[in-house]
Design a protein around this motif. Structure first.
Motif, PDB file in Angstrom:
ATOM      1  N   UNK A 367      -3.097  -9.799  -1.868  1.00 46.66           N
ATOM      2  CA  UNK A 367      -4.403  -9.709  -1.210  1.00 46.66           C
ATOM      3  C   UNK A 367      -4.398  -8.659  -0.094  1.00 46.66           C
ATOM      4  N   UNK A 368      -3.311  -8.579   0.650  1.00 44.74           N
ATOM      5  CA  UNK A 368      -3.212  -7.589   1.724  1.00 44.74           C
ATOM      6  C   UNK A 368      -3.296  -6.169   1.175  1.00 44.74           C
ATOM      7  N   UNK A 369      -2.630  -5.919   0.053  1.00 40.03           N
ATOM      8  CA  UNK A 369      -2.642  -4.582  -0.527  1.00 40.03           C
ATOM      9  C   UNK A 369      -4.028  -4.217  -1.053  1.00 40.03           C
ATOM     10  N   UNK A 370      -4.715  -5.180  -1.650  1.00 37.27           N
ATOM     11  CA  UNK A 370      -6.071  -4.912  -2.148  1.00 37.27           C
ATOM     12  C   UNK A 370      -7.021  -4.595  -0.994  1.00 37.27           C
ATOM     13  N   UNK A 372      -6.138  -3.187   1.821  1.00 38.14           N
ATOM     14  CA  UNK A 372      -5.792  -1.834   2.281  1.00 38.14           C
ATOM     15  C   UNK A 372      -6.412  -0.770   1.384  1.00 38.14           C
ATOM     16  N   UNK A 373      -6.446  -1.037   0.100  1.00 36.47           N
ATOM     17  CA  UNK A 373      -7.011  -0.075  -0.860  1.00 36.47           C
ATOM     18  C   UNK A 373      -8.532  -0.149  -0.942  1.00 36.47           C
ATOM     19  N   UNK A 374      -9.123  -1.144  -0.220  1.00 34.78           N
ATOM     20  CA  UNK A 374     -10.583  -1.314  -0.179  1.00 34.78           C
ATOM     21  C   UNK A 374     -11.188  -1.438  -1.588  1.00 34.78           C
ATOM     22  N   UNK A 375     -10.552  -2.251  -2.413  1.00 36.34           N
ATOM     23  CA  UNK A 375     -11.037  -2.410  -3.793  1.00 36.34           C
ATOM     24  C   UNK A 375     -11.390  -3.853  -4.130  1.00 36.34           C
ATOM     25  N   UNK A 376     -11.454  -4.732  -3.130  1.00 39.44           N
ATOM     26  CA  UNK A 376     -11.758  -6.141  -3.397  1.00 39.44           C
ATOM     27  C   UNK A 376     -13.134  -6.323  -4.031  1.00 39.44           C
ATOM     28  N   UNK A 377     -14.088  -5.469  -3.644  1.00 44.12           N
ATOM     29  CA  UNK A 377     -15.445  -5.610  -4.174  1.00 44.12           C
ATOM     30  C   UNK A 377     -15.539  -5.257  -5.654  1.00 44.12           C
ATOM     31  N   UNK A 378     -14.530  -4.610  -6.195  1.00 43.42           N
ATOM     32  CA  UNK A 378     -14.547  -4.248  -7.614  1.00 43.42           C
ATOM     33  C   UNK A 378     -14.118  -5.407  -8.504  1.00 43.42           C
ATOM     34  N   UNK A 379     -13.631  -6.471  -7.893  1.00 49.15           N
ATOM     35  CA  UNK A 379     -13.048  -7.584  -8.646  1.00 49.15           C
ATOM     36  C   UNK A 379     -14.004  -8.769  -8.629  1.00 49.15           C
ATOM     37  N   UNK A 380     -14.321  -9.301  -9.807  1.00 45.72           N
ATOM     38  CA  UNK A 380     -15.245 -10.438  -9.920  1.00 45.72           C
ATOM     39  C   UNK A 380     -14.539 -11.775  -9.737  1.00 45.72           C
ATOM     40  N   UNK A 383      -7.746 -15.234  -9.160  1.00 41.82           N
ATOM     41  CA  UNK A 383      -7.176 -16.548  -8.883  1.00 41.82           C
ATOM     42  C   UNK A 383      -5.661 -16.487  -8.948  1.00 41.82           C
ATOM     43  N   UNK A 384      -5.040 -17.221  -8.033  1.00 35.80           N
ATOM     44  CA  UNK A 384      -3.590 -17.370  -7.998  1.00 35.80           C
ATOM     45  C   UNK A 384      -3.292 -18.844  -8.281  1.00 35.80           C
ATOM     46  N   UNK A 419      -5.095  -4.820  -9.421  1.00 40.78           N
ATOM     47  CA  UNK A 419      -4.484  -6.062  -8.958  1.00 40.78           C
ATOM     48  C   UNK A 419      -2.987  -6.049  -9.243  1.00 40.78           C
ATOM     49  N   UNK A 420      -2.639  -5.579 -10.410  1.00 44.97           N
ATOM     50  CA  UNK A 420      -1.226  -5.586 -10.772  1.00 44.97           C
ATOM     51  C   UNK A 420      -0.474  -4.398 -10.193  1.00 44.97           C
ATOM     52  N   UNK A 421      -1.230  -3.353  -9.878  1.00 46.00           N
ATOM     53  CA  UNK A 421      -0.626  -2.275  -9.111  1.00 46.00           C
ATOM     54  C   UNK A 421      -0.273  -2.768  -7.704  1.00 46.00           C
ATOM     55  N   UNK A 422      -1.146  -3.626  -7.153  1.00 47.27           N
ATOM     56  CA  UNK A 422      -0.873  -4.198  -5.827  1.00 47.27           C
ATOM     57  C   UNK A 422       0.365  -5.073  -5.865  1.00 47.27           C
ATOM     58  N   UNK A 423       0.521  -5.841  -6.948  1.00 47.07           N
ATOM     59  CA  UNK A 423       1.729  -6.665  -7.095  1.00 47.07           C
ATOM     60  C   UNK A 423       2.964  -5.765  -7.229  1.00 47.07           C
ATOM     61  N   UNK A 424       2.868  -4.727  -8.051  1.00 40.94           N
ATOM     62  CA  UNK A 424       4.013  -3.842  -8.263  1.00 40.94           C
ATOM     63  C   UNK A 424       4.356  -3.047  -7.007  1.00 40.94           C
TER      64      UNK A 424
END
Length: 639
Positions: A367-370, A372-380, A383-384, A419-424
């Motif tokens: 969540x922190x990485x997303x 930083x990348x300001x891309x949270x609004x692109x995700x509908x 869930x974890x 999302x998975x780029x943020x995990x990686x």
């Protein structure tokens, strides 16, 4: 038409597209049978192939249905067995033509009349049908229930040009099937008909029922419901499986048969030569599967199940009676599927010590990485989900291992990948002992998914017909005649569903001292999906031999608030709504939890997207059970 003086014997050959064609042949050759029916279509089947069929890269029908027909046509012709299936899916005419070609190849053209049913495909008119009402609401299946809160975004597809509607199919009844059989059809290929409609059509043809023989039709609806899911009444998906030898009783089981008499009552059984078990308990569990409540709907009849009775009538023979029929509603269900966007998921695992904190750490990193990348609004949807609990003082590493499921939906594949780029990006900052697949090709590969909207459509808007093929001249099979079927002449609006806690419950204290054990030690259950909702029904284990006393405890114990408590962290107060009814003759309590599957079916983020595990989850919850009901019981939960 066959004589109505004996029950019609209808054998099921499929409950899903994966059921092999061998089952149809097996039903035909394993004993006496009059009609074989098959339900191949789960909710999303048609939509999953819709665009490929439109592009000419998919035949439109179900492959296993065609396989079954190829294997069975000859013996069906020899034994005069009728076949009625919905395996035609998007292209029932095409499968009927294939069937006719096969009949000609086998020299059976003179012996088999082949027909198909059409009228369920409403894609050309769907946007007009879904036109919002004066309050701006689309005609959702649950829209008239003021207590139900639809999931966010349920109707958002209608005004989103990216979310193209790809399939819209109405659930047809049995009238066209019956008309085809009346006109001499031996094979009737359907698209989207309701699950029980093939059985209802066959029974109405055999016994000569009128369209307003509602009690009889209700009985046939129940019979169809009981056998529509292939093995579900002969041992499959059965909560009481732990009472049997799985390697003997529940291996290579056969599909069920419904013997429906002239009054609509039925006996559920199976061929004697096939394995499996048919008991009052297997039948009760299937009866409780995917109900809306005490009234079961079909576009031909409403079946009130309040006083349904189930009793053992011999070895592998169970009699079911007591359904009360009423005129059908003026509407029927319309399954609408649209391009929902893209989704992906990935699981990692943690081992043993401080697992909750490990998963907290991983979620915070992503969540922190997303952010930083300001891309949270692109995700509908993001869930974890934490799957499983590590064994305390584990006996092996596997018993100490659980999974963390990252699930995401978005309008674009690129947003899913982020999302998975943020995990990686934070991979090497992982918690101690993180594991998972090393094949990066398997990690979050975005795939398109279909959104689902369960709508309703007026039956008088449908143009339903049964059509016969002419293959007598040796030319390419072509339509010879069409029999149009009118909408039901008598309909009745839907009344609000019954919903009540126990009437005159017995005080739980009167049952004596209790001990905490899994509810499954004393109760069986079955659950399933109803669009965005999940249903579940409970009945006492018969082997405990407490009968009426245990029933009084179970119905007094299982209240609406109790279900909320048992759901624990899964209960979303304010988002979910629960309904409850009782079936006293079969000693069962039934619930519907509205909203528990999100938007439902193909777009649900739930790990248990079909709701089949919901009952088993609740049966595993420890509850205070009166000691007098337990005794020396050996159950799987104690092993």
């Amino acid at each position: 038409m066959a004589s109505p003086r004996r029950p019609i014997r209808i054998g099921n050959c499929s409950g899903a597209a994966v059921d092999p064609g061998d089952v149809m042949y097996e039903q035909a050759v394993s004993g006496p049978i009059d009609v074989i029916t098959g339900d191949y279509l789960a909710e999303a089947n048609l939509a999953q192939a819709a665009e490929a069929y439109a592009e000419g890269t998919h035949p439109g029908w179900v492959a296993s249905a065609w396989d079954g027909l190829q294997k069975t046509l000859k013996v069906a012709a020899e034994r005069r067995i009728k076949i009625v299936i919905n395996g035609g899916a998007l292209n029932p005419k095409g499968l009927a033509a294939q069937c006719a070609e096969e009949a000609r190849r086998l020299g059976l053209s003179a012996k088999l009349q082949i027909a198909w049913v059409e009228g369920d495909d409403l894609l050309p008119d769907v946007r007009q049908i879904l036109r919002p009402d004066a309050r701006g609401r689309l005609p959702h299946l649950d829209a008239e229930n003021p207590e139900v809160k639809l999931a966010d975004g349920t109707a958002g597809f209608f005004d989103d040009p990216r979310k193209k509607i790809v399939a819209a199919n109405a659930y047809l009844g049995s009238r066209a099937i019956r008309a085809g059989l009346d006109a001499g059809a031996d094979i009737v290929i359907c698209g989207r008909v309701a699950d029980a409609s093939p059985v209802m059509g066959a029974a109405a043809w055999w016994h000569g029922w009128a369209d307003d023989d509602f009690d009889r039709l209700a009985g046939a609806l129940v019979a169809g419901h009981l056998i529509e899911c292939s093995y579900y009444t002969t041992g499959g998906n059965f909560a009481g499986f732990d009472e049997y030898d799985a390697g003997r009783d529940l291996l290579d089981i056969g599909c069920p048969i419904a013997e429906i008499d002239a009054g609509g009552a039925c006996v559920i059984t199976k061929h004697e030569t096939l394995r499996g078990v048919v008991t009052a308990e297997t039948v009760k569990c299937q009866l409780l599967y995917e109900l809306q409540g005490n009234v079961y709907l079909n576009s031909d009849v409403k079946a009130d199940l309040t006083h349904i009775a189930v009793r053992q009538a011999g070895a592998d023979r169970v009699r079911v009676s007591g359904a009360k029929g009423y005129p059908p509603p003026p509407t029927t269900k319309l399954a609408v599927f649209y391009r929902g966007g893209f989704q992906g998921e990935h699981t990692v695992n943690a081992v043993g010590y401080a697992t909750p904190q490990k998963y907290d750490m991983l979620e915070a990193q992503v969540r922190n990485q997303l952010r930083k990348w300001k891309c949270e609004s692109e995700i509908d949807v993001l869930e974890f989900q934490r799957v499983g609990v590590p064994q305390a003082n584990p006996r092996s590493q596997l018993k100490a291992t659980t999974y963390f499921r990252i699930f995401v939906q978005a309008a674009t594949a690129d947003a899913v990948r982020k999302v998975f780029a943020a995990w990686a990006y934070n991979f090497m900052q992982h918690f101690p002992g993180m594991g998972g697949t090393l094949d990066w090709r398997l990690i979050m590969n975005p795939v398109p998914f279909l959104g689902y909207f369960p709508a309703v459509v007026r039956q008088d808007r449908l143009r339903e017909s049964v059509n016969f093929l002419d293959v007598s001249d040796g030319a390419t099979p072509a339509a010879a005649r069409k029999i149009e079927v009118a909408a039901p002449q008598i309909t009745e609006p839907l009344a609000p569903r019954l919903n009540y806690d126990p009437v005159a419950p017995q005080s739980l204290d009167t049952f004596g001292s209790t001990t905490l054990v899994p509810l499954g030690d004393v109760a069986l259950a079955r659950s399933g999906d109803k669009g965005a909702n999940v249903n579940v029904g409970f009945t006492p284990r018969a082997r405990l031999n407490h009968n009426e006393e245990m029933w009084q405890w179970l119905r007094s114990f299982l209240t609406r608030d109790r279900i909320k408590q048992m759901m624990g962290e899964d209960w979303h107060d304010g988002s979910y709504y629960v309904e409850r009814v009782e079936f006293p003759q079969i000693r069962a309590v039934h619930f519907v939890v509205y909203g528990a599957l999100g938007c439902g079916v193909s777009s649900s983020a739930r790990l248990d997207c079909l709701g089949k595990g919901f009952a088993e989850f609740l049966r595993a919850v420890h509850v205070p059970v009166p000691r007098r009901f337990l005794g020396p019981v050996k159950v799987a939960s104690h092993l």
